[in-house]
Motif scaffolding. Structure first.
Motif, short mmCIF file in Angstrom:
data_model
loop_
_atom_site.label_atom_id
_atom_site.label_comp_id
_atom_site.label_asym_id
_atom_site.label_seq_id
_atom_site.Cartn_x
_atom_site.Cartn_y
_atom_site.Cartn_z
N ILE A 83 -0.80 -0.24 -14.12
CA ILE A 83 -1.04 -1.40 -13.25
C ILE A 83 -1.12 -2.67 -14.08
CG2 ILE A 83 -2.84 -2.53 -11.90
CD1 ILE A 83 -1.41 -0.75 -10.10
N HIS B 18 1.78 8.66 -8.96
CA HIS B 18 1.19 7.33 -8.84
C HIS B 18 1.83 6.35 -9.83
CE1 HIS B 18 -2.03 9.55 -6.74
NE2 HIS B 18 -2.32 8.39 -6.18
N HIS C 274 0.29 5.80 -0.15
CA HIS C 274 -0.57 6.98 -0.29
C HIS C 274 0.36 8.18 -0.43
CE1 HIS C 274 -4.09 9.55 0.13
NE2 HIS C 274 -3.37 10.31 0.94
N HIS D 105 0.84 -1.20 0.00
CA HIS D 105 0.00 0.00 0.00
C HIS D 105 0.87 1.24 0.00
CE1 HIS D 105 -2.74 3.11 1.29
NE2 HIS D 105 -2.25 3.15 2.51
N LEU E 244 -6.82 -4.40 -7.47
CA LEU E 244 -6.42 -3.00 -7.36
C LEU E 244 -7.37 -2.32 -6.39
CD1 LEU E 244 -4.96 -0.38 -8.13
CD2 LEU E 244 -6.52 -0.19 -10.09
N ASP F 252 -2.57 -1.56 -3.24
CA ASP F 252 -3.43 -0.47 -2.76
C ASP F 252 -2.72 0.86 -3.04
OD1 ASP F 252 -4.85 1.41 -1.31
OD2 ASP F 252 -5.11 0.13 0.45
N ILE F 253 -3.29 1.67 -3.95
CA ILE F 253 -2.61 2.90 -4.39
C ILE F 253 -3.12 4.14 -3.66
CG2 ILE F 253 -2.20 1.90 -6.67
CD1 ILE F 253 -4.40 3.82 -7.72
N ILE G 280 4.00 3.01 -8.80
CA ILE G 280 3.65 1.67 -9.26
C ILE G 280 4.84 0.99 -9.92
CG2 ILE G 280 2.20 0.38 -10.89
CD1 ILE G 280 0.06 2.64 -10.39
N VAL H 124 -8.36 1.23 -4.50
CA VAL H 124 -8.23 2.68 -4.64
C VAL H 124 -9.02 3.31 -3.50
CG1 VAL H 124 -8.41 4.64 -6.21
CG2 VAL H 124 -8.22 2.32 -7.14
N ILE I 166 -3.64 5.22 -14.74
CA ILE I 166 -3.26 4.36 -13.62
C ILE I 166 -3.42 2.88 -13.99
CG2 ILE I 166 -3.98 3.60 -11.32
CD1 ILE I 166 -4.44 6.53 -10.61
#
Length: 418
Positions: free
Chosen positions: A259, A197, A186, A184, A269, A223-224, A201, A271, A255
């Motif tokens: 991914i 982001h 953030h 994860h 995924l 978990d982005i 990734i 979000v 995104i």
């Protein structure tokens, strides 16, 4: 009917100030966000950030639309339980979790993202005491300076730059009672593009591929986080011409394309938006109670202040003004009269908006601050007066109070006189 046309009637019924929520817009925003991501990656799940706006009716609407819960405290976790959210549909983040909260999360198989080595050690001890395999994720600190939250010395998560993530993964892999389920991150808040982001990734994938085969277990989820900006929440330190925010479709396409290149479709995924789901559906409605002529223009004093809409300190929100004398007059102008709107607080830092108006405001005019659903209610504070009610405009056009007005003495029962 246009919602603005209903404002005088709503104000006549409930008075001012008040918060007004448009249920139809909220549900449509949620559906647009979900469909945008799932058209590019079917195995995507959206989890609403409770801290962004924790009112139970708001969270209830989210869950009715198939959204999971993202919580950062035991109190928020209790709210999810009260709303009967399945444990498997809860993501538990945050830098502080009590032993009891960790035990509940492990026992009930809540998606648990550990933040630090102390939590990791506690999780291992608790899982061993429960005679179970504890399924955990790890929060990664990417070390980016996004300008709004996370710099290279972020307090959150295991640092990728200093090798903490590798040590944490090794600790989980070698544990006889823990299983690594996901990773994860953030990156900040109100981020106006997805460059960070995409970079995160790709960096996480490169790091993961660099692990030994025994360490490189297939992840159940990536978990982005959230932090996505919206057009109507421009920070005051950014000029309007520099505030370009991608649509949700553009954001999801970029995104998910990245991914899909690096994670198999079996990897869920996750979000975690807050602002992007809730901001636009909320308005704050106040009334002009005084008008003062000053050297450079006019001051309009409102009966609701910046304590009720704290983001006016740092965000420029769209405003609409409904004239008391001419309800059809709602226009601001580029070259009109300068007007500063202040709240009623006995403090000088209560400027809520500045604009140019065709005519000076009048006592009784209604001033509407739009797109204020993110963080304002959760961060609003009591100052001299209690908080106003929250009124939900239902999809059928009816009005429903989802939170009563809060009297100033609401917490006096916690106090003790000498």
């Amino acid at each position: 009917m246009n919602l603005l046309n209903q404002i005088p009637e709503i104000v006549a019924k409930y008075s001012t100030p008040l918060y007004l929520v448009n249920e139809a817009l909220l549900r449509q925003t949620i559906r647009n966000f979900v469909s945008a991501f799932r058209q590019f990656r079917a195995n995507t799940q959206i989890a609403y950030s409770y801290k962004t706006n924790p009112l139970l009716a708001i969270c209830q609407i989210m869950h009715q639309e198939g959204i999971w819960a993202e919580v950062v405290s035991g109190d928020e976790l209790q709210n999810a339980q009260k709303l009967e959210v399945p444990y498997s549909n809860i993501v538990f983040n945050g830098p502080y979790k009590t032993d009891d909260e960790l035990e509940l999360a492990l026992r009930e198989k809540i998606i648990l993202n550990l933040d630090n080595f102390i939590e990791l050690e506690k999780a291992e001890t608790i899982a061993r005491s429960l005679l179970m395999k504890g399924r955990v994720g790890l929060r990664i600190s990417m070390g980016y300076s996004t300008g709004h939250l996370s710099g290279s010395d972020s307090k959150f998560g295991f640092s990728l730059k200093t090798g903490e993530v590798k040590r944490a993964i090794e600790r989980v892999i070698e544990s006889d009672v823990l299983v690594l389920e996901g990773l994860h991150f953030h990156l900040g808040t109100n981020l106006k593009h997805v460059d960070y982001h995409l970079k995160a990734i790709e960096e996480i994938n490169a790091f993961f591929q660099g692990l030994t085969h025994s360490q490189r277990k297939r992840l159940r989820y990536i978990d982005i986080g959230g932090g996505f900006a919206i057009r109507e929440n421009r920070p005051l330190d950014i000029e309007p011409q520099d505030w370009h925010v991608p649509s949700v479709n553009e954001l999801a396409a970029e995104i998910c394309t990245t991914i899909n290149k690096v994670f198999p479709q079996e990897t869920l995924l996750l979000v975690e938006p807050g602002r992007a789901l809730i901001a636009d559906s909320w308005w704050f409605v106040a009334k002009v109670i005084h008008v003062k002529h000053r050297q450079l223009g006019f001051y309009g004093i409102l009966n609701g202040g910046s304590n009720l809409v704290p983001s006016t300190y740092y965000h420029a929100h769209p405003i609409e003004i409904i004239s008391h004398t001419n309800p059809d007059e709602r226009t601001t102008s580029i070259n009109g009269t300068k007007v500063d709107f202040f709240g009623p607080l006995c403090m000088s830092i209560d400027l809520m908006a500045s604009c140019q108006m065709t005519n000076p405001p009048n006592v009784g005019d209604i001033v509407i601050f739009q797109s204020i659903g993110a963080y304002n209610y959760s961060e609003a504070w009591t100052f001299s007066r209690g908080k106003p009610p929250v009124i939900l405009l239902r999809t059928d056009g009816s009005l429903f109070t989802i939170r009563d007005s809060e009297p100033f003495n609401v917490l006096h029962h916690l106090e003790h006189l000498l």
